[in-house]
Design a protein around this motif. Sequence first.
Motif, mmCIF file in Angstrom:
data_model
loop_
_atom_site.group_PDB
_atom_site.id
_atom_site.type_symbol
_atom_site.label_atom_id
_atom_site.label_comp_id
_atom_site.label_asym_id
_atom_site.label_seq_id
_atom_site.Cartn_x
_atom_site.Cartn_y
_atom_site.Cartn_z
ATOM 1 N N LYS A 53 1.081 -1.274 -0.065
ATOM 2 C CA LYS A 53 -0.146 0.206 0.016
ATOM 3 C C LYS A 53 0.687 1.230 -0.042
ATOM 4 N N ASP A 54 1.892 1.016 0.821
ATOM 5 C CA ASP A 54 2.849 2.289 0.588
ATOM 6 C C ASP A 54 3.361 2.610 -0.540
ATOM 7 N N VAL A 55 3.780 1.620 -1.176
ATOM 8 C CA VAL A 55 4.299 1.860 -2.673
ATOM 9 C C VAL A 55 3.124 2.595 -3.598
ATOM 10 N N ILE A 56 2.262 2.116 -3.472
ATOM 11 C CA ILE A 56 1.143 2.811 -4.350
ATOM 12 C C ILE A 56 0.954 4.102 -3.718
ATOM 13 N N ASP A 57 0.910 4.462 -2.403
ATOM 14 C CA ASP A 57 0.560 5.642 -2.040
ATOM 15 C C ASP A 57 1.888 6.773 -2.103
ATOM 16 N N LEU A 58 2.937 6.424 -2.447
ATOM 17 C CA LEU A 58 3.999 7.084 -2.546
ATOM 18 C C LEU A 58 3.794 8.484 -3.145
ATOM 19 N N ASN A 59 2.846 8.546 -3.940
ATOM 20 C CA ASN A 59 2.483 9.998 -4.691
ATOM 21 C C ASN A 59 1.906 10.902 -3.669
ATOM 22 N N LYS A 60 1.317 10.249 -2.617
ATOM 23 C CA LYS A 60 0.505 10.847 -1.664
ATOM 24 C C LYS A 60 1.305 11.571 -0.253
ATOM 25 N N GLY A 61 2.578 11.749 -0.619
ATOM 26 C CA GLY A 61 3.629 12.520 0.463
ATOM 27 C C GLY A 61 4.208 11.463 1.245
ATOM 28 N N ILE A 62 4.313 9.974 1.360
ATOM 29 C CA ILE A 62 4.916 9.172 2.048
ATOM 30 C C ILE A 62 6.483 9.275 1.515
ATOM 31 N N ASN A 63 7.390 9.271 2.673
ATOM 32 C CA ASN A 63 8.638 9.371 2.417
ATOM 33 C C ASN A 63 9.202 7.677 2.595
ATOM 34 N N PHE A 64 9.103 7.166 1.599
ATOM 35 C CA PHE A 64 9.295 5.662 1.567
ATOM 36 C C PHE A 64 10.826 5.322 2.014
ATOM 37 N N PHE A 65 11.728 5.913 1.452
ATOM 38 C CA PHE A 65 13.108 5.757 1.568
ATOM 39 C C PHE A 65 13.073 5.830 3.035
ATOM 40 N N GLU A 66 12.715 7.128 3.548
ATOM 41 C CA GLU A 66 12.996 7.415 5.308
ATOM 42 C C GLU A 66 12.216 6.321 5.924
ATOM 43 N N LYS A 67 11.108 5.846 5.627
ATOM 44 C CA LYS A 67 10.256 4.859 6.286
ATOM 45 C C LYS A 67 11.046 3.522 6.217
ATOM 46 N N TYR A 68 11.688 3.134 5.132
ATOM 47 C CA TYR A 68 11.939 1.686 4.852
ATOM 48 C C TYR A 68 13.475 1.522 4.849
ATOM 49 N N SER A 69 14.456 2.580 4.832
ATOM 50 C CA SER A 69 15.800 2.306 4.738
ATOM 51 C C SER A 69 16.474 1.663 5.951
ATOM 52 N N ASN A 70 15.822 2.057 7.233
ATOM 53 C CA ASN A 70 16.549 1.477 8.532
ATOM 54 C C ASN A 70 15.912 0.078 8.887
ATOM 55 N N ILE A 71 15.272 -0.730 8.099
ATOM 56 C CA ILE A 71 14.631 -2.089 8.624
ATOM 57 C C ILE A 71 15.834 -2.910 8.153
ATOM 58 N N CYS A 110 1.153 -6.035 -8.639
ATOM 59 C CA CYS A 110 0.333 -4.698 -8.276
ATOM 60 C C CYS A 110 0.902 -3.431 -8.644
ATOM 61 N N PHE A 111 2.424 -3.496 -8.577
ATOM 62 C CA PHE A 111 3.046 -2.185 -8.780
ATOM 63 C C PHE A 111 2.779 -1.592 -10.218
ATOM 64 N N LYS A 112 2.254 -2.400 -11.025
ATOM 65 C CA LYS A 112 2.133 -2.095 -12.321
ATOM 66 C C LYS A 112 0.865 -0.672 -12.365
ATOM 67 N N ASP A 113 -0.070 -0.515 -10.884
ATOM 68 C CA ASP A 113 -0.724 0.367 -10.822
ATOM 69 C C ASP A 113 0.099 1.696 -10.052
ATOM 70 N N ALA A 114 1.256 1.511 -10.077
ATOM 71 C CA ALA A 114 1.844 2.738 -9.337
ATOM 72 C C ALA A 114 3.186 2.795 -10.085
ATOM 73 N N PRO A 115 3.198 3.164 -11.338
ATOM 74 C CA PRO A 115 4.481 3.280 -11.920
ATOM 75 C C PRO A 115 5.437 4.474 -11.716
ATOM 76 N N ASN A 116 4.878 5.535 -11.288
ATOM 77 C CA ASN A 116 5.702 6.482 -10.711
ATOM 78 C C ASN A 116 6.281 6.486 -9.312
ATOM 79 N N SER A 117 5.868 5.556 -8.696
ATOM 80 C CA SER A 117 6.436 5.208 -7.540
ATOM 81 C C SER A 117 7.504 4.322 -7.379
ATOM 82 N N MET A 118 7.761 3.703 -8.513
ATOM 83 C CA MET A 118 8.611 2.671 -8.423
ATOM 84 C C MET A 118 10.334 3.156 -8.463
#
Length: 160
Positions: A1-19, A29-37
Amino acid sequence: KDVIDLNKGINFFEKYSNIEVLIVDDIQCFKDAPNSMTEFEEVLKFLLENNKMIILSSDVALEDLKVSEQFKKILEDSLKMQLEMPDNNTKLKIVNEIINEGLSLPNQRIFFDGLKRYIADNSLDLKELENMIYKLMAYYYLPKKYPHSLQEAIDILKNK
């Protein structure tokens, strides 16, 4: 969901780079969010460079995924596993388990042995197997009747 919501202001790198471990299901399902890839790919590269574990799953084969060539390259360079459909006897055990867990004892009678075997032998994947069972359950619960023969059950499954 976060990948698809990347265009909604989620800082994906900040959230997931420390795991330590990233597990993502249904990457088809990522085909539905090509700009977020792009950002997702950056996180993957960062995690791989830092020896973190990444588990991605898909219902679609790698060559059929609709993702960028760069993303496919990352996946191709990684360890891949393909889970095959279990044999029909194992599928029959799964059918029995679903029925035993999902139905009360009197209602289990709608699934006679020949019908269970038909479901196991004719399902192409586990989702289809479950859907066949649930369709027959729904048929039983809605009009309160159950198939009396294998052919009647097959007709229900084929919408006849």
